[in-house]
Design a protein around this motif. Structure first.
Motif, PDB file in Angstrom:
ATOM      1  N   VAL A   1       2.597  -2.801  11.887  1.00 51.85           N
ATOM      2  CA  VAL A   1       1.594  -2.126  11.062  1.00 51.85           C
ATOM      3  C   VAL A   1       1.104  -3.109  10.008  1.00 51.85           C
ATOM      4  N   ALA A   2      -0.197  -3.349  10.013  1.00 52.64           N
ATOM      5  CA  ALA A   2      -0.789  -4.320   9.096  1.00 52.64           C
ATOM      6  C   ALA A   2      -1.501  -3.666   7.922  1.00 52.64           C
ATOM      7  N   TYR A   3      -1.915  -2.400   8.069  1.00 47.06           N
ATOM      8  CA  TYR A   3      -2.705  -1.749   7.027  1.00 47.06           C
ATOM      9  C   TYR A   3      -2.515  -0.246   7.123  1.00 47.06           C
ATOM     10  N   VAL A   4      -2.380   0.418   5.988  1.00 50.52           N
ATOM     11  CA  VAL A   4      -2.290   1.872   5.979  1.00 50.52           C
ATOM     12  C   VAL A   4      -3.221   2.424   4.908  1.00 50.52           C
ATOM     13  N   GLU A   5      -3.679   3.628   5.144  1.00 47.19           N
ATOM     14  CA  GLU A   5      -4.579   4.287   4.202  1.00 47.19           C
ATOM     15  C   GLU A   5      -4.346   5.786   4.327  1.00 47.19           C
TER      16      GLU A   5
ATOM     17  N   GLN B   1       0.836  -1.204   0.000  1.00 47.93           N
ATOM     18  CA  GLN B   1       0.000   0.000   0.000  1.00 47.93           C
ATOM     19  C   GLN B   1       0.872   1.255   0.000  1.00 47.93           C
ATOM     20  N   LEU B   2       1.980   1.225   0.738  1.00 50.85           N
ATOM     21  CA  LEU B   2       2.878   2.376   0.797  1.00 50.85           C
ATOM     22  C   LEU B   2       3.425   2.743  -0.574  1.00 50.85           C
ATOM     23  N   GLU B   3       3.725   1.734  -1.382  1.00 49.06           N
ATOM     24  CA  GLU B   3       4.288   1.978  -2.711  1.00 49.06           C
ATOM     25  C   GLU B   3       3.351   2.783  -3.600  1.00 49.06           C
ATOM     26  N   LYS B   4       2.072   2.774  -3.310  1.00 52.95           N
ATOM     27  CA  LYS B   4       1.082   3.470  -4.132  1.00 52.95           C
ATOM     28  C   LYS B   4       0.810   4.901  -3.668  1.00 52.95           C
ATOM     29  N   LEU B   5       1.383   5.300  -2.531  1.00 53.68           N
ATOM     30  CA  LEU B   5       1.109   6.621  -1.974  1.00 53.68           C
ATOM     31  C   LEU B   5       2.006   7.695  -2.583  1.00 53.68           C
ATOM     32  N   THR B   6       1.480   8.908  -2.626  1.00 50.97           N
ATOM     33  CA  THR B   6       2.288  10.046  -3.062  1.00 50.97           C
ATOM     34  C   THR B   6       3.224  10.459  -1.929  1.00 50.97           C
ATOM     35  N   ALA B   7       4.156  11.343  -2.229  1.00 48.81           N
ATOM     36  CA  ALA B   7       5.084  11.833  -1.203  1.00 48.81           C
ATOM     37  C   ALA B   7       4.325  12.540  -0.081  1.00 48.81           C
ATOM     38  N   SER B   8       3.318  13.308  -0.421  1.00 48.73           N
ATOM     39  CA  SER B   8       2.512  14.009   0.589  1.00 48.73           C
ATOM     40  C   SER B   8       1.770  13.020   1.484  1.00 48.73           C
ATOM     41  N   GLU B   9       1.181  12.007   0.882  1.00 54.36           N
ATOM     42  CA  GLU B   9       0.461  10.996   1.660  1.00 54.36           C
ATOM     43  C   GLU B   9       1.417  10.236   2.580  1.00 54.36           C
TER      44      GLU B   9
ATOM     45  N   ASP C   1      -7.074   0.258  15.686  1.00 55.27           N
ATOM     46  CA  ASP C   1      -7.368   1.043  14.496  1.00 55.27           C
ATOM     47  C   ASP C   1      -7.210   2.518  14.852  1.00 55.27           C
ATOM     48  N   TYR C   2      -6.233   3.176  14.211  1.00 54.85           N
ATOM     49  CA  TYR C   2      -5.977   4.594  14.485  1.00 54.85           C
ATOM     50  C   TYR C   2      -6.319   5.403  13.243  1.00 54.85           C
ATOM     51  N   THR C   3      -7.179   6.384  13.409  1.00 52.85           N
ATOM     52  CA  THR C   3      -7.534   7.291  12.327  1.00 52.85           C
ATOM     53  C   THR C   3      -7.226   8.714  12.765  1.00 52.85           C
ATOM     54  N   ASP C   4      -6.485   9.415  11.932  1.00 54.35           N
ATOM     55  CA  ASP C   4      -6.183  10.827  12.168  1.00 54.35           C
ATOM     56  C   ASP C   4      -6.989  11.617  11.154  1.00 54.35           C
ATOM     57  N   ASP C   5      -8.048  12.252  11.627  1.00 54.83           N
ATOM     58  CA  ASP C   5      -8.943  12.979  10.727  1.00 54.83           C
ATOM     59  C   ASP C   5      -8.300  14.239  10.156  1.00 54.83           C
ATOM     60  N   ILE C   6      -7.370  14.836  10.863  1.00 51.80           N
ATOM     61  CA  ILE C   6      -6.709  16.052  10.375  1.00 51.80           C
ATOM     62  C   ILE C   6      -5.811  15.713   9.187  1.00 51.80           C
ATOM     63  N   ASP C   7      -4.984  14.677   9.323  1.00 45.99           N
ATOM     64  CA  ASP C   7      -4.097  14.278   8.233  1.00 45.99           C
ATOM     65  C   ASP C   7      -4.746  13.288   7.279  1.00 45.99           C
ATOM     66  N   ALA C   8      -5.951  12.847   7.581  1.00 43.96           N
ATOM     67  CA  ALA C   8      -6.705  11.914   6.733  1.00 43.96           C
ATOM     68  C   ALA C   8      -5.917  10.630   6.472  1.00 43.96           C
TER      69      ALA C   8
ATOM     70  N   VAL D   1      -4.334   3.787  10.185  1.00 39.00           N
ATOM     71  CA  VAL D   1      -3.340   2.744  10.398  1.00 39.00           C
ATOM     72  C   VAL D   1      -3.965   1.660  11.264  1.00 39.00           C
ATOM     73  N   VAL D   2      -3.888   0.425  10.812  1.00 38.06           N
ATOM     74  CA  VAL D   2      -4.325  -0.712  11.607  1.00 38.06           C
ATOM     75  C   VAL D   2      -3.054  -1.432  12.042  1.00 38.06           C
ATOM     76  N   TYR D   3      -2.942  -1.694  13.337  1.00 39.76           N
ATOM     77  CA  TYR D   3      -1.693  -2.223  13.871  1.00 39.76           C
ATOM     78  C   TYR D   3      -1.951  -3.043  15.118  1.00 39.76           C
ATOM     79  N   TYR D   4      -0.905  -3.730  15.565  1.00 39.86           N
ATOM     80  CA  TYR D   4      -0.958  -4.364  16.879  1.00 39.86           C
ATOM     81  C   TYR D   4       0.384  -4.178  17.552  1.00 39.86           C
ATOM     82  N   VAL D   5       0.362  -4.296  18.858  1.00 39.79           N
ATOM     83  CA  VAL D   5       1.537  -4.039  19.680  1.00 39.79           C
ATOM     84  C   VAL D   5       1.913  -5.337  20.384  1.00 39.79           C
ATOM     85  N   THR D   6       3.199  -5.642  20.409  1.00 41.65           N
ATOM     86  CA  THR D   6       3.645  -6.862  21.076  1.00 41.65           C
ATOM     87  C   THR D   6       3.443  -6.746  22.582  1.00 41.65           C
TER      88      THR D   6
END
Length: 85
Positions: free
Chosen positions: A80-84, A21-29, A57-64, A67-72
């Motif tokens: 980090v399992a998922y980014v958007e 997913q990261l490979e598809k993001l722009t520099a700003s994203e 599940d962490y969502t930052d509405d300001i930066d849009a 991130v879905v993650y888990y902590v050991t």
């Protein structure tokens, strides 16, 4: 006397689906997402628990970003399992 370094950050590992997913993001994203990942590494409790899983599940509405993650168990590693962005 050592300087006050602030809270210890967890090491962050990004697994293959999120890397793709990261490979598809722009520099700003990517920059916006980086700020969210740093915030999570400092405070892994930021995200809300996903029911019946170890995921958060962490969502930052300001930066849009999301991130879905888990902590050991020792809270030294955040996976980090998922980014958007």
């Amino acid at each position: 006397m050592s300087p006050d370094r602030g809270p210890r950050r967890a090491r962050v590992v990004i697994v293959e689906p999120a890397l793709s997913q990261l490979e598809k993001l722009t520099a700003s994203e990517t920059h916006r997402l980086d700020r969210a990942i740093v915030a999570i590494s400092v405070n892994p409790d930021l995200g809300t628990p996903v029911p019946d899983t170890l995921l958060r599940d962490y969502t930052d509405d300001i930066d849009a970003v999301r991130v879905v993650y888990y902590v050991t168990a020792l809270r030294t590693l955040t996976i980090v399992a998922y980014v958007e962005a």
